[in-house]
Design an enzyme around this catalytic site. Sequence first.
Site, short mmCIF file in Angstrom:
data_model
loop_
_atom_site.label_atom_id
_atom_site.label_comp_id
_atom_site.label_asym_id
_atom_site.label_seq_id
_atom_site.Cartn_x
_atom_site.Cartn_y
_atom_site.Cartn_z
N TRP A 12 12.52 -35.15 -13.78
CA TRP A 12 13.56 -35.74 -14.64
C TRP A 12 14.27 -36.06 -13.19
CZ3 TRP A 12 17.81 -32.54 -12.97
CH2 TRP A 12 18.03 -31.74 -11.43
N GLU A 55 23.65 -24.37 -3.97
CA GLU A 55 22.40 -24.81 -4.65
C GLU A 55 22.73 -26.12 -3.47
OE1 GLU A 55 19.62 -25.27 -6.19
OE2 GLU A 55 20.64 -24.02 -8.19
N GLU A 93 14.96 -29.31 -5.95
CA GLU A 93 16.38 -28.41 -5.76
C GLU A 93 17.29 -29.89 -4.97
OE1 GLU A 93 16.64 -25.22 -5.74
OE2 GLU A 93 15.31 -24.48 -5.60
N HIS A 96 18.87 -30.14 -8.57
CA HIS A 96 20.41 -29.05 -9.42
C HIS A 96 22.08 -29.68 -8.48
CE1 HIS A 96 16.40 -26.55 -8.78
NE2 HIS A 96 16.43 -27.77 -10.02
N GLU A 146 14.32 -16.86 -6.03
CA GLU A 146 14.64 -18.15 -6.95
C GLU A 146 14.35 -17.15 -8.68
OE1 GLU A 146 13.93 -21.45 -7.25
OE2 GLU A 146 13.45 -21.54 -4.70
N THR A 149 17.91 -17.00 -9.44
CA THR A 149 18.67 -18.17 -9.17
C THR A 149 18.75 -18.76 -10.46
OG1 THR A 149 16.72 -19.19 -8.30
CG2 THR A 149 19.52 -19.22 -7.07
N ASP A 178 13.45 -24.93 -13.41
CA ASP A 178 13.07 -25.76 -12.25
C ASP A 178 13.06 -24.30 -11.69
OD1 ASP A 178 12.58 -28.09 -13.17
OD2 ASP A 178 14.27 -28.82 -11.84
N GLU A 179 13.61 -23.15 -11.54
CA GLU A 179 14.25 -21.99 -10.19
C GLU A 179 13.05 -21.04 -10.95
OE1 GLU A 179 15.69 -22.89 -8.12
OE2 GLU A 179 17.57 -23.24 -7.98
N HIS A 182 9.71 -22.46 -9.24
CA HIS A 182 9.72 -22.24 -7.74
C HIS A 182 9.36 -20.74 -7.47
CE1 HIS A 182 12.50 -25.94 -7.87
NE2 HIS A 182 10.68 -26.30 -7.85
#
Length: 319
Positions: A12, A55, A93, A96, A146, A149, A178-179, A182
Amino acid sequence: MITLLKPVEEAWQPYDFLPDPTSDGFYEQVKELRERVQELPDEYFVVLVGDLITEEALPTYETILNNAEGVRDITTSSTKPWARWSRGWTAKENKHGDLLNRYLYLSGKVDMRSVEKTIHYLIRSGVDFKGKNDAYRGIVYASFQERATHISHANTAWLAKQHGDTKLAQICGTIAADEKRHEVAYVMMMSKLFEVDPNYSILSFADMMRMRISMPGELMYDGHDENLFAHFSAVAQRLGVYTAKDYADIVEHLVDKWKVEKLTGLSSEAAEAQDFLCQLAPKIRKLDERAQSKGRHRRSNVPVLFPFKWIFSREVKLW
């Protein structure tokens, strides 16, 4: 770890979630965005801006990752797995901060100049990373952060949905996902280190926990408030976005993931670290309960308000 990074063509982009500037309906889309955010309280914008600023300090985090002993990439173009991961993680990252920044800019609800100053200060100040250049400690830190967050963004997504901004909820939820990926990558790497080098791994984990892992935005400053991070954290704690309970839960989660309690054949020093880690989460919860109880008694029913420059110095309740 590399497989957890989606190819660029499948990933994305911030553009996917924002009003389309090439569309004839761009101004109408911006108007709808601004109408949606009217339902969000000031305290929500404080925690969202705090998450954004964290971020945006990405250059510092990449520098820390790239300087760890044993995985350092001097050329910044190495094809080794760690270097590829580091660059791919940074690229992911970076989006974000871009997405949250643009959304808040279009919202008109925050003082973007103050926010940008805070980002500038934070990148210039760096991060107080106590793990030095040790890769083990760096991976412990990344695993913890991670997950932290992920929790923070997931909770801001839930709050946005509660206040009727489903688009912002989708944005925060996407970042949270996403976090989470990770976190899986760093936890997986540390799991392997526990397999091949359990003594040093558990000592590294314990050392990081004894020093207490603080959020990477700990040194944030807006040019006015010397205790900005503490004030932001107080609002996040009160809203349930990120709390001391979450901290304890993360410790417990990592102890379980890395099978700390089941490790055998450890050195005496490592065995001592094992005992410390296995007892840590319950200890943190007890300390938090006492602190909350004392705080309620001390504060009574008198709320403490603080003016945040990020929201044009409007006052927000800290507790």
